[in-house]
Design an enzyme around this catalytic site. Structure first.
Site, PDB file in Angstrom:
ATOM      1  N   GLY A   1       0.786  -1.132   0.000  1.00 24.79           N
ATOM      2  CA  GLY A   1       0.104  -0.395   0.086  1.00 24.79           C
ATOM      3  C   GLY A   1       0.810   1.175   0.367  1.00 24.79           C
ATOM      4  N   ARG A   2       1.860   0.707   0.662  1.00 30.46           N
ATOM      5  CA  ARG A   2       2.937   2.244   0.565  1.00 30.46           C
ATOM      6  C   ARG A   2       4.397   2.304  -0.094  1.00 30.46           C
ATOM      7  NH1 ARG A   2       4.793   3.302   6.225  1.00 30.46           N
ATOM      8  NH2 ARG A   2       3.939   1.127   7.040  1.00 30.46           N
TER       9      ARG A   2
ATOM     10  N   LYS B   1      10.397   1.858   0.173  1.00 31.95           N
ATOM     11  CA  LYS B   1       8.770   2.193   1.135  1.00 31.95           C
ATOM     12  C   LYS B   1       8.030   3.103   1.716  1.00 31.95           C
ATOM     13  CE  LYS B   1       7.911  -0.487   5.007  1.00 31.95           C
ATOM     14  NZ  LYS B   1       8.216  -1.161   6.177  1.00 31.95           N
TER      15      LYS B   1
ATOM     16  N   ASP C   1      -2.268   6.381   2.937  1.00 31.67           N
ATOM     17  CA  ASP C   1      -1.686   7.761   1.874  1.00 31.67           C
ATOM     18  C   ASP C   1      -0.448   7.231   1.115  1.00 31.67           C
ATOM     19  OD1 ASP C   1       0.367   7.690   4.067  1.00 31.67           O
ATOM     20  OD2 ASP C   1      -0.023   9.561   4.661  1.00 31.67           O
ATOM     21  N   GLY C   2       0.046   6.060   1.838  1.00 26.97           N
ATOM     22  CA  GLY C   2       1.018   5.725   0.711  1.00 26.97           C
ATOM     23  C   GLY C   2       2.343   6.202   1.555  1.00 26.97           C
TER      24      GLY C   2
ATOM     25  N   ARG D   1      14.911  -0.257   0.886  1.00 27.49           N
ATOM     26  CA  ARG D   1      14.438  -1.441   1.411  1.00 27.49           C
ATOM     27  C   ARG D   1      15.457  -2.279   0.228  1.00 27.49           C
ATOM     28  NH1 ARG D   1       9.685  -3.962   4.889  1.00 27.49           N
ATOM     29  NH2 ARG D   1       8.407  -4.683   2.982  1.00 27.49           N
TER      30      ARG D   1
ATOM     31  N   ASP E   1       1.058 -11.927   6.328  1.00 26.06           N
ATOM     32  CA  ASP E   1       1.923 -10.694   5.470  1.00 26.06           C
ATOM     33  C   ASP E   1       3.390 -10.115   5.683  1.00 26.06           C
ATOM     34  OD1 ASP E   1      -0.003  -9.576   7.697  1.00 26.06           O
ATOM     35  OD2 ASP E   1       0.868  -7.789   7.147  1.00 26.06           O
ATOM     36  N   ASN E   2       3.729 -10.669   7.095  1.00 26.37           N
ATOM     37  CA  ASN E   2       5.257 -10.458   7.809  1.00 26.37           C
ATOM     38  C   ASN E   2       5.663 -11.212   7.475  1.00 26.37           C
ATOM     39  OD1 ASN E   2       3.624  -7.663   7.250  1.00 26.37           O
ATOM     40  ND2 ASN E   2       3.621  -7.450   9.500  1.00 26.37           N
TER      41      ASN E   2
ATOM     42  N   ASP F   1       9.988  -6.604   7.865  1.00 20.31           N
ATOM     43  CA  ASP F   1       8.731  -5.769   8.881  1.00 20.31           C
ATOM     44  C   ASP F   1       9.403  -5.417   9.863  1.00 20.31           C
ATOM     45  OD1 ASP F   1       6.734  -4.181   9.019  1.00 20.31           O
ATOM     46  OD2 ASP F   1       5.435  -5.252   8.105  1.00 20.31           O
TER      47      ASP F   1
HETATM   48  P1  AMP Z   1       1.921  -4.000   7.823  1.00 19.34           P
HETATM   49  O1  AMP Z   1       1.824  -3.066   9.267  1.00 19.34           O
HETATM   50  O2  AMP Z   1       3.331  -2.554   7.765  1.00 19.34           O
HETATM   51  O3  AMP Z   1       2.478  -4.875   7.103  1.00 19.34           O
HETATM   52  O4  AMP Z   1       1.017  -3.197   7.080  1.00 19.34           O
HETATM   53  C1  AMP Z   1       0.008  -3.623   6.789  1.00 19.34           C
HETATM   54  C2  AMP Z   1      -0.852  -3.701   5.627  1.00 19.34           C
HETATM   55  O5  AMP Z   1      -0.734  -1.474   5.897  1.00 19.34           O
HETATM   56  C3  AMP Z   1       0.365  -3.504   3.910  1.00 19.34           C
HETATM   57  O6  AMP Z   1      -0.614  -3.854   3.182  1.00 19.34           O
HETATM   58  C4  AMP Z   1       0.748  -1.903   3.769  1.00 19.34           C
HETATM   59  O7  AMP Z   1       0.862  -1.491   2.538  1.00 19.34           O
HETATM   60  C5  AMP Z   1       0.131  -1.304   4.687  1.00 19.34           C
HETATM   61  N1  AMP Z   1      -0.092   0.213   5.084  1.00 19.34           N
HETATM   62  C6  AMP Z   1       0.535  -0.114   5.603  1.00 19.34           C
HETATM   63  N2  AMP Z   1       0.574   1.640   5.972  1.00 19.34           N
HETATM   64  C7  AMP Z   1       0.230   2.319   4.855  1.00 19.34           C
HETATM   65  C8  AMP Z   1       0.841   3.078   4.467  1.00 19.34           C
HETATM   66  N3  AMP Z   1       0.625   4.287   5.298  1.00 19.34           N
HETATM   67  N4  AMP Z   1      -0.447   3.697   2.653  1.00 19.34           N
HETATM   68  C9  AMP Z   1      -1.004   2.735   2.339  1.00 19.34           C
HETATM   69  N5  AMP Z   1      -0.705   1.202   2.799  1.00 19.34           N
HETATM   70  C10 AMP Z   1      -0.278   1.289   3.946  1.00 19.34           C
HETATM   71 MG    MG Z   2       4.424  -5.735   6.237  1.00 13.73          MG
END
Ligand code: AMP
Ligand code: MG
Length: 520
Positions: free
Chosen positions: A100-101, A121, A133-134, A184, A260-261, A270
């Site tokens: 997502g980002r 990232k 917000d990516g 990364r 997913d991690n 992650d």
């Molecule tokens: P994470 O907790 O970092 O493993 O993220 C879980 C999911 O949320 C993943 O699909 C990330 O890409 C998405 N994600 C986390 N932060 C953001 C963000 N600021 N904008 C868009 N997607 C996000």
């Molecule tokens: Mg993740």
């Protein structure tokens, strides 16, 4: 956004890219380009890693590096994509997550011949951003940079950090925070959740393609396997168990071990709310979002096995021709993971105590002796009871082993205080130390070899939570020096470094960090 002059927008040559991931079925990705940022400034660049990757940026200015590694200036030949994946988050299945980002820029082959993917990232929204917000904030970017590089220096497979760039833009979280982008580097970004994404869509042919892709790039020994899916599952399980055992050796708590991690290639990925144990508490939790303690310190081994069970489910259609047989085989594999995990962890702990020495190629590894297993578990009980610092206690034992006869003139010191002083009640050390000495004597290991091996396996410096927080606080206020100093110390975690004493100390009561946050 600042105006960008034409020559700054021309694609810049970096490396001869490939993007192997693009060979996979299109359902696994979506094209996504970085969104430009206002004022990219280089925070840190990992020249040593760049050299390993064959990236020659020695004559680049900081501005050029910042433009390239913020995504403001396209990299010639790179054709970025965001990756699709699903995942169990704290036990709940989410059929579509995805980058997502982040965007995958492409891959290169490093000096060792291993494929390495480069990812930005925090580079802006992608088709998988959902409500996000990516973007990424400066703190979490510098945290991932610091901790992932520290893990690498500790000898633990991990994603790496090539660059961190501040964006000159604010990201809105609970309050506005400075934004940043991390580059990364990882052999692969395929996760357990990538297989789950395909399984949720009953896309068996893509699962087969993904199995082949992972074997080709990351498990070449399995190329001739009669049932590639089964061989891959077993090998992934082996690497994961070994990886989590290594986390436990150094007191690492991942904090968000969702499927997913968890990377299929077997490295740590992650670094959201991760933290390190200080006082030894087996069920320590730091992550503010882990309200149930699902990913508490010692829960990580069983939860790793739980994630692998989800992987087995997702891979079921490719584990063999007869579904009942495949199911029975997978069940047996999963049932055996607890024992394998325990053995991997115990084996590592015995090495930390000098009970096993670096393998002599002529000797076959022996199963862990119950006497050694009891020494390990009794030591941990002692540390827990005495509220001792995990890292310093283990490190200090290198000075507390049996003495050389005749005494060796300059024994290397551990840099830690004496073991007994680390316990609330110093007298509590005596009984365990004498059992340990007796065992080392019975094993016949030379004291010097024991000490040298222990010093190489028990770090003096880990990214202590309060040091990380202080470094990030400094960076947020515009002073990168504490972060740089900590980063430098953590590059040599097993070497006593003059002037870095404060980086070895546990937090004082007023500095203690009890909660960590994802900061996404
Ligand atoms: P994470 O907790 O970092 O493993 O993220 C879980 C999911 O949320 C993943 O699909 C990330 O890409 C998405 N994600 C986390 N932060 C953001 C963000 N600021 N904008 C868009 N997607 C996000
Ligand atoms: Mg993740």
């Amino acid at each position: 956004m600042l105006p960008v002059t034409p020559d700054q927008t021309a694609p810049v040559p970096l490396v001869p890219w490939t993007n192997r991931y693009r060979q996979l079925p299109a359902t696994l990705m979506a094209p996504a380009s970085p969104t430009q940022v206002a004022n990219p400034q280089l925070l840190c660049f990992n020249s040593a890693l760049a050299a390993e990757l064959g990236i020659t940026t020695a004559d680049w200015t900081e501005d050029n590096l910042a433009a390239a590694f913020s995504g403001n200036r396209p990299l010639a030949g790179s054709d970025p994509v965001a990756l699709a994946y699903a995942g169990h988050q704290f036990g709940n299945f989410v059929p579509q997550l995805g980058d997502g980002r982040a965007v995958l820029l492409g891959d290169v082959v490093d000096r060792a011949g291993q494929v390495q993917e480069l990812q930005l990232k925090g580079s802006g929204p992608t088709p998988f951003s959902r409500r996000g917000d990516g973007r990424a904030a400066l703190g979490p970017v510098l945290r991932e940079y610091l901790v992932s590089e520290a893990m690498h220096a500790l000898g633990i497979p991990t994603t790496r950090a090539l660059a961190a760039v501040s964006t000159g833009e604010a990201v809105q979280r609970e309050q506005p925070l400075p934004g940043a982008i991390l580059t990364r580097v990882a052999p692969s970004h395929v996760r357990v959740g990538t297989f789950q994404y395909l399984a949720a869509r009953s896309d068996t042919s893509s699962i087969r393609a993904l199995v082949q892709f992972m074997i080709e790039g990351y498990y070449p020994a399995l190329r001739e396997a009669p049932v590639p899916g089964a061989a891959l599952l077993e090998a992934v399980a082996e690497r994961q168990v070994a990886l989590i055992a290594q986390w436990l050796q150094v007191g690492f708590i991942h904090g968000v071990m969702n499927t997913d991690n968890m990377a299929i290639a077997g490295h740590t990925i992650d670094f959201g709310p991760c933290a390190f144990l200080e006082t030894y508490r087996p069920l320590q939790v730091f992550s503010a979002i882990d309200t149930q303690g699902r990913y508490a310190f010692t829960n990580q081994l069983p939860l790793g096995a739980w994630n692998l069970a989800r992987l087995a489910e997702a891979m079921l259609p490719v584990l063999g021709d007869r579904p009942e047989d495949a199911m029975a085989w997978a069940q047996e594999l999963i049932d055996g993971l607890e024992g394998r995990s325990e053995a991997a962890w115990l084996g590592g702990m015995c090495a930390k105590l000098g009970l096993t020495l670096p393998a002599d190629p002529s000797t076959t590894p022996r199963a862990v002796d119950p006497v050694d297993a009891a020494l390990v578990t009794d030591l941990l009980m002692l540390l827990e009871r005495e509220q001792a610092d995990y890292t310093l206690s283990l490190r200090s034992l290198a000075d507390a082993g049996p003495a050389d006869t005749p005494p060796s003139p300059h024994p290397l010191a551990s840099g830690a205080p004496p073991f007994a002083q680390l316990l609330q009640n110093p007298a509590a050390a005596t009984a365990w130390l004498s059992r340990w000495h007796k065992r080392l004597h019975a094993l016949g290991h030379p004291p010097q070899a024991v000490r040298a091996s222990m010093l190489a396996r028990n770090p003096l410096y880990i990214p202590r939570n309060h040091l990380v927080e202080a470094a990030l606080q400094g960076a947020a206020e515009g002073d990168l020096r504490p972060w740089q100093a900590l980063h430098a110390t953590l590059a040599k975690p097993f070497e006593v470094q003059a002037g870095a004493e404060h980086h070895a100390h546990p937090a004082a009561a007023h500095e203690r960090v009890t909660r960590t946050f994802c900061g996404t």
